[in-house]
Design an enzyme around this catalytic site. Structure first.
Site, short mmCIF file in Angstrom:
data_model
loop_
_atom_site.label_atom_id
_atom_site.label_comp_id
_atom_site.label_asym_id
_atom_site.label_seq_id
_atom_site.Cartn_x
_atom_site.Cartn_y
_atom_site.Cartn_z
N GLY A 102 2.17 2.46 10.62
CA GLY A 102 3.14 3.55 10.47
C GLY A 102 3.85 3.93 11.76
N GLY A 133 2.68 -1.16 4.23
CA GLY A 133 2.77 0.25 3.85
C GLY A 133 4.20 0.62 3.51
N GLY A 134 4.87 1.25 4.47
CA GLY A 134 6.21 1.80 4.25
C GLY A 134 7.18 0.85 3.56
N ASN A 143 0.87 -1.18 0.00
CA ASN A 143 0.00 0.00 0.00
C ASN A 143 0.90 1.23 0.00
OD1 ASN A 143 -1.80 2.06 0.48
ND2 ASN A 143 -2.32 1.43 2.58
N TRP A 144 1.02 1.83 -1.17
CA TRP A 144 1.94 2.97 -1.30
C TRP A 144 1.38 4.25 -0.67
CZ3 TRP A 144 5.40 3.65 -6.22
CH2 TRP A 144 6.25 2.54 -6.33
N LYS A 145 0.08 4.24 -0.33
CA LYS A 145 -0.58 5.45 0.19
C LYS A 145 -0.29 6.62 -0.77
CE LYS A 145 -0.23 3.40 4.69
NZ LYS A 145 -0.17 3.54 6.13
N HIS A 201 -9.68 1.43 4.58
CA HIS A 201 -8.43 1.60 5.34
C HIS A 201 -8.68 2.56 6.50
CE1 HIS A 201 -4.36 2.79 6.35
NE2 HIS A 201 -3.95 1.69 5.75
N SER A 236 3.10 -1.97 10.35
CA SER A 236 4.54 -2.04 10.62
C SER A 236 5.15 -3.40 10.33
CB SER A 236 4.83 -1.60 12.07
OG SER A 236 4.47 -0.24 12.24
N GLU A 267 -5.84 -4.65 10.50
CA GLU A 267 -4.82 -3.62 10.66
C GLU A 267 -5.09 -2.83 11.94
OE1 GLU A 267 -2.69 -2.52 6.81
OE2 GLU A 267 -4.42 -1.22 6.97
N GLU A 312 -7.07 4.93 7.64
CA GLU A 312 -6.84 6.36 7.33
C GLU A 312 -8.05 6.96 6.65
OE1 GLU A 312 -3.08 5.83 5.28
OE2 GLU A 312 -2.18 5.22 7.18
#
Ligand code: PGA
Length: 251
Positions: free
Chosen positions: A174, A234-235, A10-12, A96, A213, A168, A98
């Site tokens: 994050g 994500g990251g 997930n590149w956001k 998600h 994470s 999640e 967010e």
């Protein structure tokens, strides 16, 4: 029970054309032979470029959101599932945390988007998760059951046939603080049991992936839980090397 592992990036709101091109070409050089399902979900403007870049690589491409509306019309700024399918998207992330926290996505909206994804032939990756406050107040299972049951009640069996569930925990996203393997396994087993109450076959086959994470150095232990079928990353999905390390740990 034989579920194929699934790792989705997930590149956001990250990336650039140069980064999309670099990711796709590096993946094609180094990412052969993986037996798990793989996807990378990039910002809408990069979808087509990533789809073309990863063509033949075995990595599918997904969007991070879609409209709950299925018919075309006056919805400025929105993109529907048919449009995503037309350019070759396979997956779409729905709900998600967010989007729930920053863009007001309620369970009702999440249901509409899950249905819209299914109607367009996309595989929805439906995200659920508790906040730290809710975990500390012992509300984890109640919160997750509410979020999950909204989708199970709101969608038909046919609409749910290709859905992926992502657990999640909001406090792990994050933050560098992932759930422990025991915490993840306990929640995944609970979610699978909730699904089994309605449909044992679906419970057995659905991929329930963990997000929050996940990194190359903790992936293997998180995946050791028998109900943990992969990860939403994500990251660590922004670089081919770390994404591949996680995928190797999953298969
Ligand atoms: P993270 O994000 O891996 O950077 O914690 C996960 C996600 O939000 O899907």
């Amino acid at each position: 029970m034989s579920r194929i592992a699934f790792v989705a990036g997930n590149w956001k709101m990250n990336g650039s054309l140069a980064k999309v091109d670099a990711f796709a070409s590096e993946f094609k050089q180094t990412g052969a032979d993986l037996s798990c399902d793989l996807a990378v979900c990039v910002p809408n403007v990069y979808l087509q470029r990533m789809i073309e870049g990863l063509d033949g690589s075995g990595v599918a491409v997904g969007a991070q959101n879609l409209s709950g509306e299925t018919e075309p019309g006056a919805f400025t700024g929105e993109i529907n599932g048919t449009m995503l399918g037309e350019i070759g998207c396979k997956y779409v992330i729905v709900g998600h945390s967010e989007r729930r926290a920053m863009y007001g996505e309620t369970d009702e909206i999440v249901v509409a988007k899950t249905k819209a994804a299914a109607a367009a032939g996309l595989q929805p990756i439906v995200c659920i998760g508790e906040t730290l406050e809710q975990r500390e107040a012992d509300q984890t299972e109640t919160v997750l059951a509410t979020q999950l049951n909204a989708v199970l009640n709101g969608c038909s069996a046919d609409e749910l046939k290709d859905f992926v569930l992502a657990y999640e925990p909001v406090w792990a996203i994050g933050t560098g603080r992932s759930a422990t393997p025991e915490q993840a396994q306990a929640v995944h087993a609970f979610l699978r049991a909730q699904i089994a109450d309605r449909d044992a076959t679906m419970a057995d086959s659905i991929q329930i992936i963990y997000g929050g994470s996940v990194k190359p150095d903790n992936a293997a232990e998180i995946f050791s839980g028998k109900d943990v079928d992969g990860a939403l990353v994500g990251g660590a999905s922004l670089k081919v090397e770390s994404f591949l390390d996680i995928a190797r740990a999953a298969q």
